[in-house]
Motif scaffolding. Structure first.
Motif, short mmCIF file in Angstrom:
data_model
loop_
_atom_site.label_atom_id
_atom_site.label_comp_id
_atom_site.label_asym_id
_atom_site.label_seq_id
_atom_site.Cartn_x
_atom_site.Cartn_y
_atom_site.Cartn_z
N VAL A 99 30.20 35.41 40.14
CA VAL A 99 31.25 35.59 41.40
C VAL A 99 32.12 37.01 40.92
O VAL A 99 32.32 37.06 39.94
CB VAL A 99 32.33 34.39 41.36
CG1 VAL A 99 33.29 34.41 42.29
CG2 VAL A 99 31.47 33.01 41.56
N LYS A 100 32.11 37.82 42.06
CA LYS A 100 32.99 38.96 41.88
C LYS A 100 34.06 38.86 42.62
O LYS A 100 34.17 38.45 43.83
CB LYS A 100 32.01 40.10 42.44
CG LYS A 100 32.87 41.45 42.45
CD LYS A 100 31.98 42.64 42.86
CE LYS A 100 32.69 43.96 42.71
NZ LYS A 100 31.81 45.14 43.11
N LEU A 101 35.16 39.52 41.97
CA LEU A 101 36.57 39.29 42.54
C LEU A 101 37.01 40.68 42.60
O LEU A 101 36.98 41.65 41.57
CB LEU A 101 37.57 38.56 42.06
CG LEU A 101 37.17 36.97 41.81
CD1 LEU A 101 38.09 36.17 41.08
CD2 LEU A 101 36.95 36.12 43.05
N ALA A 102 37.64 41.32 43.49
CA ALA A 102 38.36 42.61 43.66
C ALA A 102 39.58 42.61 44.48
O ALA A 102 39.53 41.93 45.37
CB ALA A 102 37.45 43.75 44.43
N TRP A 103 40.70 42.98 43.84
CA TRP A 103 41.91 42.95 44.37
C TRP A 103 42.67 44.40 44.21
O TRP A 103 42.52 44.93 43.12
CB TRP A 103 42.68 41.68 44.20
CG TRP A 103 42.94 41.70 42.67
CD1 TRP A 103 44.23 41.62 42.06
CD2 TRP A 103 42.23 41.26 41.39
NE1 TRP A 103 44.39 41.53 40.79
CE2 TRP A 103 43.06 41.06 40.37
CE3 TRP A 103 40.75 41.09 41.31
CZ2 TRP A 103 42.47 40.95 38.94
CZ3 TRP A 103 40.37 40.56 39.99
CH2 TRP A 103 41.20 40.60 38.96
N SER A 184 42.16 51.19 43.10
CA SER A 184 43.42 50.47 43.72
C SER A 184 43.73 49.38 42.78
O SER A 184 44.87 48.63 43.00
CB SER A 184 43.25 49.90 44.94
OG SER A 184 42.11 49.11 45.23
N GLY A 185 42.82 48.79 41.82
CA GLY A 185 43.04 47.76 41.20
C GLY A 185 41.95 47.24 40.18
O GLY A 185 41.61 48.00 39.47
N TRP A 186 41.82 45.91 40.27
CA TRP A 186 40.77 45.25 39.46
C TRP A 186 39.33 45.06 40.11
O TRP A 186 39.46 44.47 41.30
CB TRP A 186 41.25 44.28 38.72
CG TRP A 186 42.33 44.30 37.56
CD1 TRP A 186 43.55 44.28 37.88
CD2 TRP A 186 42.05 44.91 36.26
NE1 TRP A 186 44.20 44.55 36.48
CE2 TRP A 186 43.24 44.99 35.64
CE3 TRP A 186 40.92 45.40 35.65
CZ2 TRP A 186 43.31 45.40 34.38
CZ3 TRP A 186 40.97 45.83 34.28
CH2 TRP A 186 42.36 45.93 33.60
#
Ligand code: HEM
Length: 239
Positions: A99-103, A184-186
């Motif tokens: 599961v990939k999360l980007a924020w 912009s983030g992670w």
């Protein structure tokens, strides 16, 4: 029977039929609605999805997941979480789920220390019984949830919880995470075998759909524990 009574009765029958039709429409619409909050899992036989930068992620369907503040679980920890959304993707590769999360998170908070330094974090949550009747608010006494948590201080935690103040870390060898800083983030990938021992977490093997919820913590904003941005309802992973 005079015409007007007959007309009135026909109108009444018409109304009943109409209400029934709209009710079944609503029901089928409700059945159809889940696509709105669905993440289509891309199943592949081989490849590499462990890194958030792996090329395979360019092909995986992406969902924009809106987050809301978790209501305060403990009165001692209050504030307004800042993460408003994340992009979620999922790949099933062999017997593993990725599961990939980007924020967006402008500051990289990777150490916890002193009293007000907290690490950035993100997590996914599954109902252990696989049912969306389990409350997404960390489960309840009879219905546990399994949480996979990435923390920017390098810790990856597998937790089981049966409501607030019950979260406990349970070792899960197969649970892995990888993360990168983006412009912009992670971006983070959490991965685990689909099947684990029952007391280790949720079984994902053989599922056509699986409820999933999300959480993000911004350490810069002193977010930790219950002070975080979450999905207040289940999304569905569609395998
Ligand atoms: C409205 C929904 C939620 C509320 C009110 C809530 C509340 C809390 C509270 C009060 C804690 C502190 C420890 C404890 O009491 O167990 C906690 C910890 C935690 N929660 Fe939630 N939670 C919610 C949803 C979620 C979701 C959806 C996830 C995962 C996707 C999640 C993941 C975690 C994790 C990983 C911890 C442990 C934090 C740590 O030890 O660093 N929570 N939560």
């Amino acid at each position: 029977m005079n015409n007007s009574t007959l007309m009135k009765q026909l109108a009444a029958i018409g109304m009943v039929a109409l209400t029934a039709a709209t009710a079944s429409l609503a029901a089928s619409a409700a059945l159809a609605a889940p696509t709105a909050k669905t993440i289509q899992v891309m199943s592949v036989k081989d490849g590499d999805a462990a890194s958030p930068q792996a090329a395979i992620w360019e092909k995986a369907p992406a969902a924009q997941v809106a987050l809301q503040p978790a209501f305060p679980g403990h009165s001692s920890i209050v504030g307004t979480p800042v993460t408003e959304k994340l992009v979620a993707q999922a790949i099933c590769l062999g017997d593993q789920l990725y599961v990939k999360l980007a924020w967006i998170d402008r500051t990289a908070n990777t150490v916890i220390g002193d009293t007000n330094k907290f690490a950035d974090g993100a997590a996914v949550q599954f109902p252990v019984n696989g049912k969306s009747t389990t409350t997404p608010f960390m489960g309840d006494a009879n219905n546990a949830v399994n949480v996979w948590q990435w923390r920017a201080d390098g810790r990856t935690q597998n937790l089981l919880a049966k409501g607030f103040s019950t979260a406990m870390t349970v070792p899960s060898e197969g649970l892995k995470s990888a993360s990168v800083r983006t412009d912009s983030g992670w971006a983070v990938v959490l991965s685990r075998p689909l099947k684990v021992k029952p007391d280790e977490g949720a079984n994902l093997l053989g599922k056509s759909t699986m409820p999933i919820a999300f959480a993000a913590w911004d350490g810069e904003n002193e977010e930790r524990d219950g002070l975080k941005a979450v999905t207040l309802e289940w999304w569905q992973l569609r395998f």
